[in-house]
Motif scaffolding. Structure first.
Motif, PDB file in Angstrom:
ATOM      1  N   THR A 145     -12.540   3.176   6.209  1.00  0.00           N
ATOM      2  CA  THR A 145     -11.560   2.641   5.270  1.00  0.00           C
ATOM      3  C   THR A 145     -12.074   1.386   4.591  1.00  0.00           C
ATOM      4  O   THR A 145     -11.955   1.225   3.371  1.00  0.00           O
ATOM      5  CB  THR A 145     -10.233   2.351   6.007  1.00  0.00           C
ATOM      6  OG1 THR A 145      -9.764   3.561   6.619  1.00  0.00           O
ATOM      7  CG2 THR A 145      -9.182   1.832   5.043  1.00  0.00           C
TER       8      THR A 145
ATOM      9  N   ARG B  44     -10.240   8.683   6.972  1.00  0.00           N
ATOM     10  CA  ARG B  44      -9.326   7.830   6.211  1.00  0.00           C
ATOM     11  C   ARG B  44      -7.878   8.209   6.527  1.00  0.00           C
ATOM     12  O   ARG B  44      -7.011   7.344   6.682  1.00  0.00           O
ATOM     13  CB  ARG B  44      -9.598   7.954   4.719  1.00  0.00           C
ATOM     14  CG  ARG B  44      -8.577   7.200   3.854  1.00  0.00           C
ATOM     15  CD  ARG B  44      -8.559   5.701   4.190  1.00  0.00           C
ATOM     16  NE  ARG B  44      -7.413   5.038   3.585  1.00  0.00           N
ATOM     17  CZ  ARG B  44      -7.370   4.581   2.340  1.00  0.00           C
ATOM     18  NH1 ARG B  44      -8.443   4.705   1.565  1.00  0.00           N
ATOM     19  NH2 ARG B  44      -6.297   3.991   1.875  1.00  0.00           N
TER      20      ARG B  44
ATOM     21  N   TYR C 259      -6.930   6.771   9.815  1.00  0.00           N
ATOM     22  CA  TYR C 259      -6.590   5.352   9.712  1.00  0.00           C
ATOM     23  C   TYR C 259      -5.196   5.169   9.137  1.00  0.00           C
ATOM     24  O   TYR C 259      -4.408   4.347   9.612  1.00  0.00           O
ATOM     25  CB  TYR C 259      -7.623   4.624   8.846  1.00  0.00           C
ATOM     26  CG  TYR C 259      -7.315   3.154   8.709  1.00  0.00           C
ATOM     27  CD1 TYR C 259      -7.696   2.254   9.693  1.00  0.00           C
ATOM     28  CD2 TYR C 259      -6.594   2.679   7.608  1.00  0.00           C
ATOM     29  CE1 TYR C 259      -7.388   0.905   9.594  1.00  0.00           C
ATOM     30  CE2 TYR C 259      -6.274   1.331   7.508  1.00  0.00           C
ATOM     31  CZ  TYR C 259      -6.675   0.455   8.502  1.00  0.00           C
ATOM     32  OH  TYR C 259      -6.348  -0.871   8.397  1.00  0.00           O
ATOM     33  N   ASP C 260      -4.883   5.940   8.090  1.00  0.00           N
ATOM     34  CA  ASP C 260      -3.557   5.834   7.485  1.00  0.00           C
ATOM     35  C   ASP C 260      -2.463   6.229   8.470  1.00  0.00           C
ATOM     36  O   ASP C 260      -1.378   5.653   8.483  1.00  0.00           O
ATOM     37  CB  ASP C 260      -3.467   6.721   6.241  1.00  0.00           C
ATOM     38  CG  ASP C 260      -4.252   6.154   5.073  1.00  0.00           C
ATOM     39  OD1 ASP C 260      -4.702   4.992   5.162  1.00  0.00           O
ATOM     40  OD2 ASP C 260      -4.435   6.864   4.071  1.00  0.00           O
TER      41      ASP C 260
ATOM     42  N   SER D 127      -1.667   0.034   1.578  1.00  0.00           N
ATOM     43  CA  SER D 127      -2.899   0.809   1.710  1.00  0.00           C
ATOM     44  C   SER D 127      -2.574   2.198   2.200  1.00  0.00           C
ATOM     45  O   SER D 127      -1.896   2.371   3.209  1.00  0.00           O
ATOM     46  CB  SER D 127      -3.864   0.130   2.691  1.00  0.00           C
ATOM     47  OG  SER D 127      -5.006   0.934   2.926  1.00  0.00           O
TER      48      SER D 127
ATOM     49  N   LEU E 283      -4.202   6.573   1.525  1.00  0.00           N
ATOM     50  CA  LEU E 283      -5.071   7.460   0.764  1.00  0.00           C
ATOM     51  C   LEU E 283      -4.346   8.023  -0.445  1.00  0.00           C
ATOM     52  O   LEU E 283      -4.940   8.200  -1.510  1.00  0.00           O
ATOM     53  CB  LEU E 283      -5.586   8.584   1.662  1.00  0.00           C
ATOM     54  CG  LEU E 283      -6.617   9.537   1.042  1.00  0.00           C
ATOM     55  CD1 LEU E 283      -7.823   8.775   0.527  1.00  0.00           C
ATOM     56  CD2 LEU E 283      -7.047  10.592   2.052  1.00  0.00           C
TER      57      LEU E 283
ATOM     58  N   ASP F  35      -4.774   5.737  -3.470  1.00  0.00           N
ATOM     59  CA  ASP F  35      -6.085   5.379  -4.016  1.00  0.00           C
ATOM     60  C   ASP F  35      -6.318   5.942  -5.413  1.00  0.00           C
ATOM     61  O   ASP F  35      -6.746   5.225  -6.324  1.00  0.00           O
ATOM     62  CB  ASP F  35      -7.196   5.852  -3.071  1.00  0.00           C
ATOM     63  CG  ASP F  35      -7.295   4.999  -1.816  1.00  0.00           C
ATOM     64  OD1 ASP F  35      -6.556   3.998  -1.729  1.00  0.00           O
ATOM     65  OD2 ASP F  35      -8.097   5.341  -0.935  1.00  0.00           O
TER      66      ASP F  35
END
Length: 796
Positions: free
Chosen positions: A182, A216, A219-220, A690, A692, A695
């Protein structure tokens, strides 16, 4: 075929077509899918190519029995309890592989069982059936199903609170790698912004390999957008960095020592003190996959350099090997050992408790020189493919350790992290873009340990001629930004002789483009960028305004004409839901919103959290607006949307203005649309959040604003360089890494006769790029020098 939770296009292609790279064939047969190998929405049905195999599980035998999985059940203990033999776990695995379970999940990996699943059991006396043909053997039983290990003779293994992430390919990596990925994506985005050409209209997103995408998302999932509890642990790339350090995050507390996470058991990562071992040998069918994963882990989560002989690099990583500043390639093992010794003894300032260098190599015999190198430098380690006297682990294809040396007895039964070559290249491509190290044109130490002469660095040489500081300047970017805005000289008194200081101040950074377009008086030099208000942008047409360009803000325009900020009354998850709906002007499905915002919601009532948030938002609005705006969110069956009769959204205004720009028939219409874009864009989409799913829209909106400012600046080219410069400065404020903007600023400064200001612009560019491990292109410095020289000749 039916899609299960966690399925990806790549995984389905791997299982049913024999090659994960054939995922695009599935998208061609299913046009409704996004053309990326991302996670799919569980519960839908897909058409598959004609040669797909095993799209449906085979029928169950008539005499099967059923068992419900409990909280602590594993395939091994189920086989022991119900079949009388723990080795028959594979029969249960084969019988239930691919069958739909609650919450649209399925058994894909032997070490992943969920409470509440119903598994079919084979007859008590049936023999173990052959394994169904697939690209890779089925996973071995999970590490915690193995017999307990014998005590270790030396204490080199510890456990951490981190876990693991299973990739679509079947690879397993440390959960801490998700944070590194990330952070790497954030830094790569900043580097991509450096090379974007304002006005080009390019909206192509960067390619995300399946492994990068999965990490990713992991992490999210651990730090959901709007999750207040996760705010303190979120990965944020600092605006300025220590130029002598690395941008690679050291996470989980393991990266600060010579211990490295190598595998997982009982859902907890196991770390090994590689330096204390004196080398870790790996044998068995999973040795190379484990070496790949550990190499990636070292580059991503520690500051250690990795040394690898050329032939091993090609075998493990493919040809040509990736070009990474901390991946040192050696001609052969002997040269690699010498390089390891040099990196492991950097000088008296080195801290022995931090891993400095690791050798990854294959060995076929004891090697006295390698023994000596590992023993002499306490901050070095070796990951060796082959038997190694100090410590060796035999590893199955799925990473499970079967036999070990006494020194690492605690690893018996642990599943070591492992990666295939495709996932390794995808991750290394990201790390190559983002891990720090000496820039490509920096001074590399010579064999004697002294730097090359300054003349060998053309970029630094040109920068010094212009008065720009080298990347190790002590001036921070924030200070330089403020100085550039206020017309200061950006230097200390001692440095003034090196800079050609301008007499007049530079134009104020961040001049409101609306003022420039409509001829309003210029703001005084030195004012900070001023974001347009809701009234300036026409955002107060309805009783509610939702601003998502910048920090998310919800405003109620009361009947008596006052504006009341409701943002503080919303929980973080409520704000995330509003932002998500703002990105879908025509609405979306509740399933899509749940997958994005509540990915772990499962069981019989997966929408409980969604409906709770919806109810709480409505209650807040009812209480604060006297029931004037209660139904901000509308739902009809599966479809949910923001109520366009109640709310105005700045993001919708931005996209409409961009549409108007593309449809414009005259320069005046185009300029008006660009002005509207510049007015509306107050900052990064959902600044402070934050995820995905943010983004892509975030970067597209950012480029839309830059393109608009570039178009407006071009409008003034040749007839009003002062306003052109102000617009370019505003664009630089939005994208401080973009070198093309600095070049345009330099040209206009020269046109205005402010050649002394060019030195400060180069100074600012040099220091800003140093924060992302880059230096100005030599062409930019040549341009600056030639414009200054041309002015000097004309003045003379």
């Amino acid at each position: 075929m039916f899609v299960h939770r966690g399925d990806t296009l790549w995984l389905l292609a791997k299982i049913h077509l024999g090659d994960g790279n054939r995922w695009h064939e599935i998208t061609h047969l299913n046009p409704h899918l996004s053309p990326e190998p991302q996670f799919l929405l569980a519960g839908q049905w897909l058409r598959m190519p004609d040669d797909a195999v095993n799209t449906e599980p085979p029928p169950l035998p008539d005499d099967v029995r059923w068992v419900t999985v409990g909280n602590d059940d594993t395939l091994t203990n189920l086989a022991q309890h119900h079949l009388g033999n723990p080795e028959r776990w594979q029969e249960i695995y084969e019988l239930n592989y691919g069958r739909t379970q609650p919450s649209n999940r399925t058994l894909r990996y032997a070490h992943v069982l969920m409470p509440g699943w119903r598994l079919a059991l084979p007859p008590t006396e049936s023999p173990i059936p052959p394994v169904r043909a697939r690209d890779s053997p089925p996973p071995a039983p999970p590490p915690h199903q193995q017999a307990p290990p014998s005590p270790a003779e030396t204490d080199t293994s510890t456990t951490t609170s981190a876990g693991s992430v299973v990739l679509a390919s079947g690879g397993v990596v440390a959960a801490t790698l998700a944070a590194a990925v990330t952070t790497g994506m954030v830094l790569r985005q900043r580097r991509r912004r450096r090379t974007y050409t304002p006005g080009s209209g390019d909206r192509s997103p960067p390619r995300l390999g399946p492994a990068v995408h999965t990490l990713r998302l992991a992490y999210d999932h651990a730090h959901p957008a709007g999750d207040e509890a996760a705010a303190d642990t979120a990965v944020v790339l600092p605006a300025t960095a220590d130029h002598s350090g690395l941008h690679s995050p050291v996470v989980g507390g393991v990266g600060t020592t010579t211990s490295v996470e190598v595998g997982v058991r009982d859902e907890r990562a196991h770390a090994v003190d590689l330096a204390a071992l004196g080398g870790l040998g790996l044998t068995g069918t999973g040795a190379e996959a484990t070496a790949r994963s550990l190499l990636v882990h070292l580059l991503a989560t520690t500051n250690a350099s990795v040394v690898i002989p050329d032939h091993d690099a090609c075998a493990l990583l493919g040809e040509p090997p990736p070009d990474s500043p901390r991946l040192h390639l050696a001609a052969d093992l002997s040269e690699a050992i010498n390089e390891l010794a040099n990196l492991g003894n950097p000088g008296t300032d080195h801290v022995d408790t931090v891993l400095a260098a690791v050798l990854v190599a294959s060995i076929d015999r004891p090697h006295q020189g390698l023994h000596a190198a590992l023993d002499s430098a306490p901050a070095t380690a070796g990951i060796l493919i082959g038997d190694w006297p100090a410590a060796t682990a035999r590893v199955r294809a799925d990473g499970t350790v079967t036999t070990v040396s006494p020194a690492i007895a605690e690893l018996r039964g642990t599943q070591l992290f492992h990666l295939n070559s495709t996932d390794t290249r995808d991750l290394l491509d990201l790390l190559t873009d983002t891990i720090d190290g000496p820039p490509a044109d920096s001074h590399a130490p010579s064999a004697a340990g002294s730097p090359e002469p300054d003349g060998h660095d053309e970029t630094a040489h040109h920068a010094r001629e212009l008065g720009a500081e080298p990347p190790d300047s002590q001036h921070h970017t924030e200070e330089l930004d403020a100085d550039h805005e206020h017309g200061g000289n950006g230097t200390s008194p001692q440095e003034n002789q090196e800079f050609r200081l301008p007499e007049p101040p530079l134009p104020a950074t961040g001049e409101n483009p609306h003022d420039l377009a409509h001829g309003r008086p210029d703001r005084p030099a030195g004012t900070a960028p001023v974001a347009p208000t809701a009234g300036d942008c026409g955002l107060a047409e309805r009783p509610i305004t939702l601003a998502v360009l910048g920090p998310p803000t919800l405003t109620w325009h009361t009947p008596d004409g006052a504006d009341r900020d409701l943002t503080s009354m919303l929980a973080p998850k409520h704000k995330a839901l509003l932002v998500f709906l703002a990105l879908h002007p025509r609405g979306t499905s509740r399933a899509t919103a749940r997958e994005a915002l509540w990915p772990d919601a499962r069981g019989r009532r997966p929408y409980n959290a969604f409906y709770a948030a919806l109810s709480q938002i409505r209650k807040t609005l009812a209480d604060t607006t006297d029931d004037h705006a209660t139904h901000l969110i509308l739902q009809r069956d599966e479809h949910i949307t923001l109520n366009p009769q109640l709310v105005t959204v700045d993001y919708w205004q931005l996209t409409q203005a961009e549409h108007d720009q593309h449809r414009a028939n005259t320069d005046e219409q185009r300029f008006a649309a660009q002005t509207h874009i510049a007015e509306t864009y107050r900052g990064e989409l959902a600044d402070g959040m934050s995820a995905l799913w943010l983004d892509g829209p975030r970067e597209a909106a950012h480029r839309t604003a830059l393109d608009a400012l570039a178009g407006m600046a071009a409008h003034y080219r040749g007839n009003d360089p002062q306003r052109q410069l102000q617009l370019l400065e505003h664009a630089r404020f939005l994208n401080p890494e973009n070198e093309a903007i600095y070049r345009d600023i330099i040209r206009v400064q020269a046109e205005l006769g402010r050649t002394d200001a060019i030195s400060r612009t180069v100074h600012l560019l040099t220091t800003t790029l140093a924060d992302i491990g880059e230096r100005p292109d030599p062409g930019t410095l040549t341009l600056a020098r030639s414009l200054q020289a041309r002015h000097d000749r004309a003045a003379g």
